[in-house]
Design a protein around this motif. Sequence first.
Motif, PDB file in Angstrom:
ATOM      1  N   PRO A 296       0.630  -1.230   0.087  1.00 39.65           N
ATOM      2  CA  PRO A 296      -0.017   0.051   0.097  1.00 39.65           C
ATOM      3  C   PRO A 296       0.787   1.288  -0.101  1.00 39.65           C
ATOM      4  CG  PRO A 296      -0.866  -1.674   1.738  1.00 39.65           C
ATOM      5  CD  PRO A 296       0.455  -2.230   1.014  1.00 39.65           C
ATOM      6  N   ALA A 297       2.062   1.254   0.615  1.00 39.68           N
ATOM      7  CA  ALA A 297       2.844   2.518   0.866  1.00 39.68           C
ATOM      8  C   ALA A 297       3.430   2.595  -0.687  1.00 39.68           C
ATOM      9  CB  ALA A 297       4.119   2.160   1.770  1.00 39.68           C
ATOM     10  N   VAL A 298       4.110   1.653  -1.376  1.00 41.16           N
ATOM     11  CA  VAL A 298       4.462   1.671  -2.689  1.00 41.16           C
ATOM     12  C   VAL A 298       3.382   2.475  -3.629  1.00 41.16           C
ATOM     13  CG1 VAL A 298       5.298   0.383  -4.685  1.00 41.16           C
ATOM     14  CG2 VAL A 298       5.946  -0.175  -2.368  1.00 41.16           C
ATOM     15  N   MET A 299       2.133   1.829  -3.688  1.00 42.12           N
ATOM     16  CA  MET A 299       1.063   2.298  -4.349  1.00 42.12           C
ATOM     17  C   MET A 299       0.957   3.836  -4.029  1.00 42.12           C
ATOM     18  SD  MET A 299      -1.801  -0.419  -4.100  1.00 42.12           S
ATOM     19  CE  MET A 299      -2.183  -1.615  -5.199  1.00 42.12           C
ATOM     20  N   LYS A 300       1.220   4.281  -2.851  1.00 42.79           N
ATOM     21  CA  LYS A 300       0.909   5.909  -2.505  1.00 42.79           C
ATOM     22  C   LYS A 300       1.930   6.576  -2.996  1.00 42.79           C
ATOM     23  CE  LYS A 300      -1.978   4.345   1.250  1.00 42.79           C
ATOM     24  NZ  LYS A 300      -1.948   4.024   2.677  1.00 42.79           N
ATOM     25  N   VAL A 301       3.278   6.123  -2.642  1.00 38.69           N
ATOM     26  CA  VAL A 301       4.550   6.676  -3.048  1.00 38.69           C
ATOM     27  C   VAL A 301       4.878   6.869  -4.200  1.00 38.69           C
ATOM     28  CG1 VAL A 301       7.130   7.020  -2.642  1.00 38.69           C
ATOM     29  CG2 VAL A 301       5.311   6.528  -0.611  1.00 38.69           C
ATOM     30  N   ARG A 302       4.388   5.883  -5.173  1.00 38.75           N
ATOM     31  CA  ARG A 302       4.621   5.987  -6.694  1.00 38.75           C
ATOM     32  C   ARG A 302       3.270   6.048  -7.480  1.00 38.75           C
ATOM     33  NH1 ARG A 302       9.385   7.064  -7.244  1.00 38.75           N
ATOM     34  NH2 ARG A 302      10.113   5.793  -8.978  1.00 38.75           N
ATOM     35  N   ARG A 303       2.522   6.899  -6.987  1.00 35.94           N
ATOM     36  CA  ARG A 303       1.135   7.013  -7.430  1.00 35.94           C
ATOM     37  C   ARG A 303       1.427   7.857  -8.845  1.00 35.94           C
ATOM     38  NH1 ARG A 303      -3.991   8.948  -3.791  1.00 35.94           N
ATOM     39  NH2 ARG A 303      -5.090   9.939  -5.511  1.00 35.94           N
ATOM     40  N   THR A 304       2.014   8.841  -8.821  1.00 37.06           N
ATOM     41  CA  THR A 304       2.128   9.242  -9.931  1.00 37.06           C
ATOM     42  C   THR A 304       3.025   8.583 -11.357  1.00 37.06           C
ATOM     43  OG1 THR A 304       2.766  11.457  -8.835  1.00 37.06           O
ATOM     44  CG2 THR A 304       3.253  11.789 -11.052  1.00 37.06           C
ATOM     45  N   GLN A 305       4.077   7.894 -10.920  1.00 36.59           N
ATOM     46  CA  GLN A 305       4.495   7.043 -11.811  1.00 36.59           C
ATOM     47  C   GLN A 305       3.521   5.745 -12.181  1.00 36.59           C
ATOM     48  OE1 GLN A 305       5.820   7.963  -8.893  1.00 36.59           O
ATOM     49  NE2 GLN A 305       7.814   8.871  -9.257  1.00 36.59           N
ATOM     50  N   LYS A 306       2.999   5.415 -11.504  1.00 37.43           N
ATOM     51  CA  LYS A 306       2.124   4.574 -11.668  1.00 37.43           C
ATOM     52  C   LYS A 306       0.586   4.625 -12.126  1.00 37.43           C
ATOM     53  CE  LYS A 306       4.469   0.888  -8.602  1.00 37.43           C
ATOM     54  NZ  LYS A 306       4.947  -0.009  -9.769  1.00 37.43           N
TER      55      LYS A 306
END
Length: 393
Positions: A296-306
């Motif tokens: 969930p943290a990866v999804m939030k921190v990489r939200r722009t890239q993904k």
Amino acid sequence: MLNFNFKNPTNIHFGVGKIAAISQEIPLNARVLVVYGGGSIKGNGVYQQVSDALAKHTWFEFSGIEPNPTYKTLMRAQEIIKSENIDYLLAVGGGSVVDGAKFIAAAALYEGNGESDNAVNDPWDILAKQQAVTKALPMGAVLTLPATGSESNGNSVVTRDGNKLPFSSPSVRPLFAVLDPSVTLSLSDRQISNGVVDAFIHIIEQYLTYSVNGKVQDRFSEGLLQTLIEEGPKALSPATKNDLEVRANIMWSATMALNGLIGAGVPQDWSTHMIGHELTGAFGIDHARTLSIVLPAVMKVRRTQKHEKLLQYATRVWQISEGDENERIEKAINLTEAFFEKMQVPTRLSHVDLGSDDIDLLIERLQQHGMTTLGEKGDITLEISREILTQAL
Ligand code: NZQ
Ligand code: ZN
């Protein structure tokens, strides 16, 4: 779509009663070492079925492979391999046993790195120095815990002194795998949850990157994610947990999640796994539970890239059609966390009693292990990993 090679030669025997198939799969003149874990196979009848199937074979056994298998335990198997001239391995267990058997198989034929001044050719170099594995003893697997996909891939993860490292080689891919969903009925709720969540995140690591118009890969992935979302909670609910159809769908999803098919021709991430391995190495947290905290943290921190793929995930996997793009992505991340909660796994470092003081050690380990350019574009630096771990607090 990216260029790719795809070959998965593992012969799958799927269904109740299929353990008997190993008698045909393993050559009669082989000297077989059956490797297993802490003994769950003795309590659920799997050991008996394996011994019945091997009645006409010459076989020996090596037990005690622990969850997150250690180098030390696995190296002990080399003694019996030498003394009994073992030439075939049969792994009977979960991902740890199958991974462990792969390392045993590679270590048995390891000749070192070719440097003549290197007196000790330690198979640990396969992991620590990523020495290529070009040959290994042949092996098969009887899978008892659907989760890792190890039964039909060439990956293995081994731990030594808190260093949990992966290696990969087509030489250690099992020649065959038996998937009998009824053997999963003896799993604890914790292991069921771990398995479903691990498989879910394997799919995400190969799907939630950036689009290369891999329509087949995307739609296979979305179907597998939806299957796990539907069936996972049923395997925990008293009314449905013993339903073999539920177990079968979970078992096949977990294999398909990491047998090479959905990852062929598309970018792959794996940052959640690499950060998760440090959490297991340093603090002993179950593999899947590290992933449910980090993802969930990866999804939030990489939200722009993904962004583009997150939106596709929201629309196709969670069927979210309302709200603007950001709201839809927000909702998909929340639903992912809610799914993990339903599967009874932690989603924050605080849920496993870790805090901000523990992040330095994890970053140090990532650096030590060369995990400094993670993600589908290799742009997750140590600073961004720190941001992810901080987000996961
Ligand atoms: O050791 P026994 O007594 O068999 O008990 C095991 C173990 O305690 C028990 N268990 C397994 N099948 C059972 C059962 N208990 C009752 N009934 C059954 N039918 O479950 C416990 C956990 O087993 P383990 O093998 O550790 O779990 P899992 O399959 O989740 O494997 C985790 C390992 O696989 C690695 C992980 O890092 C971790 O080391 N992974 C391997 C991958 C690969 N090869 O591709 C990819 C994954 O991302 C993962 O990294
Ligand atoms: Zn995993």
